[in-house]
Design a protein around this motif. Structure first.
Motif, PDB file in Angstrom:
ATOM      1  N   ARG A   1     -44.559  16.659 115.403  1.00  0.00           N
ATOM      2  CA  ARG A   1     -44.329  17.037 116.798  1.00  0.00           C
ATOM      3  C   ARG A   1     -42.916  16.702 117.282  1.00  0.00           C
ATOM      4  O   ARG A   1     -42.570  16.991 118.432  1.00  0.00           O
ATOM      5  CB  ARG A   1     -45.374  16.366 117.693  1.00  0.00           C
ATOM      6  CG  ARG A   1     -46.785  16.925 117.480  1.00  0.00           C
ATOM      7  CD  ARG A   1     -47.779  16.396 118.486  1.00  0.00           C
ATOM      8  NE  ARG A   1     -48.267  15.073 118.187  1.00  0.00           N
ATOM      9  CZ  ARG A   1     -49.336  14.794 117.424  1.00  0.00           C
ATOM     10  NH1 ARG A   1     -50.014  15.778 116.854  1.00  0.00           N
ATOM     11  NH2 ARG A   1     -49.727  13.544 117.220  1.00  0.00           N
ATOM     12  N   ARG A   2     -42.084  16.122 116.428  1.00  0.00           N
ATOM     13  CA  ARG A   2     -40.726  15.765 116.855  1.00  0.00           C
ATOM     14  C   ARG A   2     -39.884  16.974 117.273  1.00  0.00           C
ATOM     15  O   ARG A   2     -39.097  16.874 118.228  1.00  0.00           O
ATOM     16  CB  ARG A   2     -40.009  14.963 115.766  1.00  0.00           C
ATOM     17  CG  ARG A   2     -40.545  13.545 115.647  1.00  0.00           C
ATOM     18  CD  ARG A   2     -39.631  12.595 114.929  1.00  0.00           C
ATOM     19  NE  ARG A   2     -40.185  11.240 114.970  1.00  0.00           N
ATOM     20  CZ  ARG A   2     -40.045  10.401 115.978  1.00  0.00           C
ATOM     21  NH1 ARG A   2     -39.327  10.776 117.043  1.00  0.00           N
ATOM     22  NH2 ARG A   2     -40.580   9.214 115.941  1.00  0.00           N
ATOM     23  N   PRO A   3     -39.995  18.128 116.601  1.00  0.00           N
ATOM     24  CA  PRO A   3     -39.229  19.289 117.091  1.00  0.00           C
ATOM     25  C   PRO A   3     -39.593  19.674 118.524  1.00  0.00           C
ATOM     26  O   PRO A   3     -38.723  20.087 119.301  1.00  0.00           O
ATOM     27  CB  PRO A   3     -39.606  20.401 116.103  1.00  0.00           C
ATOM     28  CG  PRO A   3     -40.004  19.679 114.861  1.00  0.00           C
ATOM     29  CD  PRO A   3     -40.678  18.431 115.325  1.00  0.00           C
ATOM     30  N   LEU A   4     -40.864  19.526 118.896  1.00  0.00           N
ATOM     31  CA  LEU A   4     -41.304  19.863 120.242  1.00  0.00           C
ATOM     32  C   LEU A   4     -40.676  18.911 121.258  1.00  0.00           C
ATOM     33  O   LEU A   4     -40.234  19.333 122.338  1.00  0.00           O
ATOM     34  CB  LEU A   4     -42.827  19.807 120.348  1.00  0.00           C
ATOM     35  CG  LEU A   4     -43.653  20.536 119.291  1.00  0.00           C
ATOM     36  CD1 LEU A   4     -45.126  20.522 119.671  1.00  0.00           C
ATOM     37  CD2 LEU A   4     -43.160  21.953 119.106  1.00  0.00           C
ATOM     38  N   LEU A   5     -40.655  17.631 120.915  1.00  0.00           N
ATOM     39  CA  LEU A   5     -40.061  16.644 121.816  1.00  0.00           C
ATOM     40  C   LEU A   5     -38.573  16.891 121.985  1.00  0.00           C
ATOM     41  O   LEU A   5     -38.046  16.816 123.102  1.00  0.00           O
ATOM     42  CB  LEU A   5     -40.300  15.227 121.273  1.00  0.00           C
ATOM     43  CG  LEU A   5     -39.688  14.087 122.093  1.00  0.00           C
ATOM     44  CD1 LEU A   5     -40.316  14.020 123.483  1.00  0.00           C
ATOM     45  CD2 LEU A   5     -39.851  12.750 121.370  1.00  0.00           C
ATOM     46  N   ARG A   6     -37.889  17.201 120.886  1.00  0.00           N
ATOM     47  CA  ARG A   6     -36.441  17.435 120.967  1.00  0.00           C
ATOM     48  C   ARG A   6     -36.136  18.622 121.868  1.00  0.00           C
ATOM     49  O   ARG A   6     -35.235  18.570 122.714  1.00  0.00           O
ATOM     50  CB  ARG A   6     -35.857  17.646 119.573  1.00  0.00           C
ATOM     51  CG  ARG A   6     -34.322  17.732 119.547  1.00  0.00           C
ATOM     52  CD  ARG A   6     -33.719  16.427 120.083  1.00  0.00           C
ATOM     53  NE  ARG A   6     -32.269  16.447 120.104  1.00  0.00           N
ATOM     54  CZ  ARG A   6     -31.499  15.730 119.283  1.00  0.00           C
ATOM     55  NH1 ARG A   6     -32.045  14.967 118.349  1.00  0.00           N
ATOM     56  NH2 ARG A   6     -30.194  15.782 119.382  1.00  0.00           N
TER      57      ARG A   6
ATOM     58  N   LEU B   1     -40.403  12.538 133.150  1.00  0.00           N
ATOM     59  CA  LEU B   1     -41.448  11.959 132.304  1.00  0.00           C
ATOM     60  C   LEU B   1     -41.156  12.210 130.831  1.00  0.00           C
ATOM     61  O   LEU B   1     -41.225  11.285 130.001  1.00  0.00           O
ATOM     62  CB  LEU B   1     -42.805  12.553 132.678  1.00  0.00           C
ATOM     63  CG  LEU B   1     -43.988  12.181 131.775  1.00  0.00           C
ATOM     64  CD1 LEU B   1     -44.241  10.673 131.802  1.00  0.00           C
ATOM     65  CD2 LEU B   1     -45.245  12.946 132.187  1.00  0.00           C
ATOM     66  N   ILE B   2     -40.810  13.457 130.488  1.00  0.00           N
ATOM     67  CA  ILE B   2     -40.558  13.826 129.092  1.00  0.00           C
ATOM     68  C   ILE B   2     -39.415  13.000 128.505  1.00  0.00           C
ATOM     69  O   ILE B   2     -39.451  12.618 127.327  1.00  0.00           O
ATOM     70  CB  ILE B   2     -40.238  15.325 128.981  1.00  0.00           C
ATOM     71  CG1 ILE B   2     -41.483  16.171 129.281  1.00  0.00           C
ATOM     72  CG2 ILE B   2     -39.693  15.667 127.598  1.00  0.00           C
ATOM     73  CD1 ILE B   2     -42.601  16.024 128.296  1.00  0.00           C
ATOM     74  N   ARG B   3     -38.418  12.674 129.306  1.00  0.00           N
ATOM     75  CA  ARG B   3     -37.254  11.953 128.798  1.00  0.00           C
ATOM     76  C   ARG B   3     -37.442  10.433 128.820  1.00  0.00           C
ATOM     77  O   ARG B   3     -36.531   9.700 128.449  1.00  0.00           O
ATOM     78  CB  ARG B   3     -36.010  12.347 129.597  1.00  0.00           C
ATOM     79  CG  ARG B   3     -35.679  13.827 129.429  1.00  0.00           C
ATOM     80  CD  ARG B   3     -34.375  14.227 130.070  1.00  0.00           C
ATOM     81  NE  ARG B   3     -34.185  15.674 130.015  1.00  0.00           N
ATOM     82  CZ  ARG B   3     -33.008  16.294 130.026  1.00  0.00           C
ATOM     83  NH1 ARG B   3     -31.906  15.589 130.096  1.00  0.00           N
ATOM     84  NH2 ARG B   3     -32.932  17.617 129.976  1.00  0.00           N
ATOM     85  N   SER B   4     -38.612   9.990 129.227  1.00  0.00           N
ATOM     86  CA  SER B   4     -38.893   8.554 129.273  1.00  0.00           C
ATOM     87  C   SER B   4     -39.624   8.098 128.014  1.00  0.00           C
ATOM     88  O   SER B   4     -40.085   8.902 127.204  1.00  0.00           O
ATOM     89  CB  SER B   4     -39.760   8.237 130.500  1.00  0.00           C
ATOM     90  OG  SER B   4     -41.077   8.751 130.325  1.00  0.00           O
ATOM     91  N   GLU B   5     -39.750   6.783 127.876  1.00  0.00           N
ATOM     92  CA  GLU B   5     -40.508   6.219 126.747  1.00  0.00           C
ATOM     93  C   GLU B   5     -41.962   6.652 126.809  1.00  0.00           C
ATOM     94  O   GLU B   5     -42.581   6.954 125.790  1.00  0.00           O
ATOM     95  CB  GLU B   5     -40.396   4.698 126.771  1.00  0.00           C
ATOM     96  CG  GLU B   5     -41.042   4.019 125.566  1.00  0.00           C
ATOM     97  CD  GLU B   5     -40.821   2.524 125.560  1.00  0.00           C
ATOM     98  OE1 GLU B   5     -41.642   1.814 124.933  1.00  0.00           O
ATOM     99  OE2 GLU B   5     -39.842   2.057 126.178  1.00  0.00           O
ATOM    100  N   GLN B   6     -42.514   6.707 128.021  1.00  0.00           N
ATOM    101  CA  GLN B   6     -43.888   7.164 128.175  1.00  0.00           C
ATOM    102  C   GLN B   6     -44.027   8.619 127.729  1.00  0.00           C
ATOM    103  O   GLN B   6     -45.025   9.003 127.108  1.00  0.00           O
ATOM    104  CB  GLN B   6     -44.334   7.034 129.627  1.00  0.00           C
ATOM    105  CG  GLN B   6     -45.782   7.478 129.869  1.00  0.00           C
ATOM    106  CD  GLN B   6     -46.143   7.485 131.345  1.00  0.00           C
ATOM    107  OE1 GLN B   6     -45.325   7.153 132.200  1.00  0.00           O
ATOM    108  NE2 GLN B   6     -47.373   7.884 131.641  1.00  0.00           N
ATOM    109  N   GLY B   7     -43.017   9.431 128.019  1.00  0.00           N
ATOM    110  CA  GLY B   7     -43.050  10.827 127.614  1.00  0.00           C
ATOM    111  C   GLY B   7     -43.060  10.969 126.103  1.00  0.00           C
ATOM    112  O   GLY B   7     -43.753  11.829 125.549  1.00  0.00           O
ATOM    113  N   GLU B   8     -42.281  10.135 125.428  1.00  0.00           N
ATOM    114  CA  GLU B   8     -42.279  10.166 123.966  1.00  0.00           C
ATOM    115  C   GLU B   8     -43.660   9.844 123.422  1.00  0.00           C
ATOM    116  O   GLU B   8     -44.134  10.491 122.478  1.00  0.00           O
ATOM    117  CB  GLU B   8     -41.236   9.191 123.426  1.00  0.00           C
ATOM    118  CG  GLU B   8     -41.147   9.189 121.911  1.00  0.00           C
ATOM    119  CD  GLU B   8     -39.860   8.577 121.411  1.00  0.00           C
ATOM    120  OE1 GLU B   8     -39.865   8.110 120.259  1.00  0.00           O
ATOM    121  OE2 GLU B   8     -38.856   8.572 122.152  1.00  0.00           O
ATOM    122  N   GLU B   9     -44.306   8.864 124.013  1.00  0.00           N
ATOM    123  CA  GLU B   9     -45.661   8.509 123.561  1.00  0.00           C
ATOM    124  C   GLU B   9     -46.635   9.653 123.807  1.00  0.00           C
ATOM    125  O   GLU B   9     -47.501   9.949 122.966  1.00  0.00           O
ATOM    126  CB  GLU B   9     -46.128   7.253 124.289  1.00  0.00           C
ATOM    127  CG  GLU B   9     -45.337   6.005 123.919  1.00  0.00           C
ATOM    128  CD  GLU B   9     -45.688   4.809 124.798  1.00  0.00           C
ATOM    129  OE1 GLU B   9     -46.510   4.975 125.723  1.00  0.00           O
ATOM    130  OE2 GLU B   9     -45.132   3.719 124.558  1.00  0.00           O
TER     131      GLU B   9
END
Length: 282
Positions: A185-190, A138-146
């Protein structure tokens, strides 16, 4: 507490106590030095330092990609700016990975490494349980990014499902405060997308392999692994703890009790006690 200029930005850090070899506490994702607030006061007689990683907590938020290498570069600059030439490291989650990485690249400057719920080796998707695998996908998907950029998904789930006892709204607010916007929140996603699975991301997998060689060969550097039980969110399972015992040199393993992945919320007193006793025995 102070901030210090490093490279093109600033690192905020907690600085408590005095005496002996400094002890540096490194947090993980989606955390900050706030995670150590109930641990540090329980370890007397030492200088205890806990930085916020770049882009996280109260540290600066430069326009960078927030790769593992980025975090490593800023952390290197922080160690050098403070003149920390002989340290004991304590790491949780990605903080453990950064501790291993720093120690492997600065073997003459580290006197010991304690860690828990950290990335000790690369894994494969097939080694993950069903729930962690679905979350990773999920995290690595487009939905996860959203989910991650559009709201507080990572912090909310970390401090409700990633602990045995959900934190109070007041305590969670301190974890949320640094991330009011999608860009923040981009550092968290990375970080969430950087867990090395089947060799990807390749840059992170290479760093994990490199510090894995150091972990296996550093017989003169004492290491402490804290393990826990009773939560499906735990990263270091009994099987992985056994692997650590067989593959990490000079390792002592202590079982602490029931906790979730973000164990400083569930077991701060016990973590402080075990780390403190281990430090005194070095």
């Amino acid at each position: 507490m102070p901030s210090i200029r490093v490279l093109d930005s600033t690192i905020y850090y907690e600085d408590h106590g005095a005496g002996g070899t400094p002890v540096v506490f490194l947090h993980g994702n989606p955390s900050s030095s706030h995670t150590w607030r109930k641990v540090l006061p329980r370890i007397p007689g030492r200088r205890l330092l806990a930085p916020d990683l770049i882009g996280m907590g109260r540290s600066g938020k430069p326009e960078i990609a927030y790769t593992f290498d980025d975090h490593s570069r800023y952390l290197d600059a922080w160690f050098d700016a403070l003149g920390l030439d002989e340290v004991i490291l304590v790491g949780h989650d990605w903080g453990g990975a950064l501790a291993f990485d720093w120690a492997a690249r600065h073997p003459g400057r580290v006197r010991g490494v304690a860690f828990f719920e950290a990335i000790v080796r690369g894994m494969s998707w097939s080694q993950l349980g069903e729930a962690p695998r679905k979350r990773g996908e999920l995290i690595r998907s487009e939905q996860g990014e959203e989910l991650v950029l559009g709201g507080n998904f990572l912090v909310d789930t970390a401090y409700t499902g990633g602990v045995l006892t959900p934190v109070s709204e007041e305590e969670k607010a301190a974890y949320l405060a640094p991330y009011p916007t999608p860009e923040s929140r981009r550092p968290l996603l990375r970080w969430a997308r950087s867990i090395p699975l089947d060799g990807e991301p390749a840059d992170v997998a290479a760093r994990v392999d490199a510090y894995g060689e150091w972990l296996a060969g550093s017989e003169t550097v004492p290491k402490l692994l804290l393990t826990f039980e009773a939560s499906p969110t735990l990263m270091i399972t009994p099987e992985l703890a056994e692997w650590c015992g067989a593959n990490i040199a000079a390792l002592e393993t202590v079982h602490v009790g029931a906790a979730g992945h973000h164990a400083t919320e569930d077991r701060p007193a016990e973590i402080a006690s075990e780390v403190g006793k281990w430090i005194e025995g070095l």
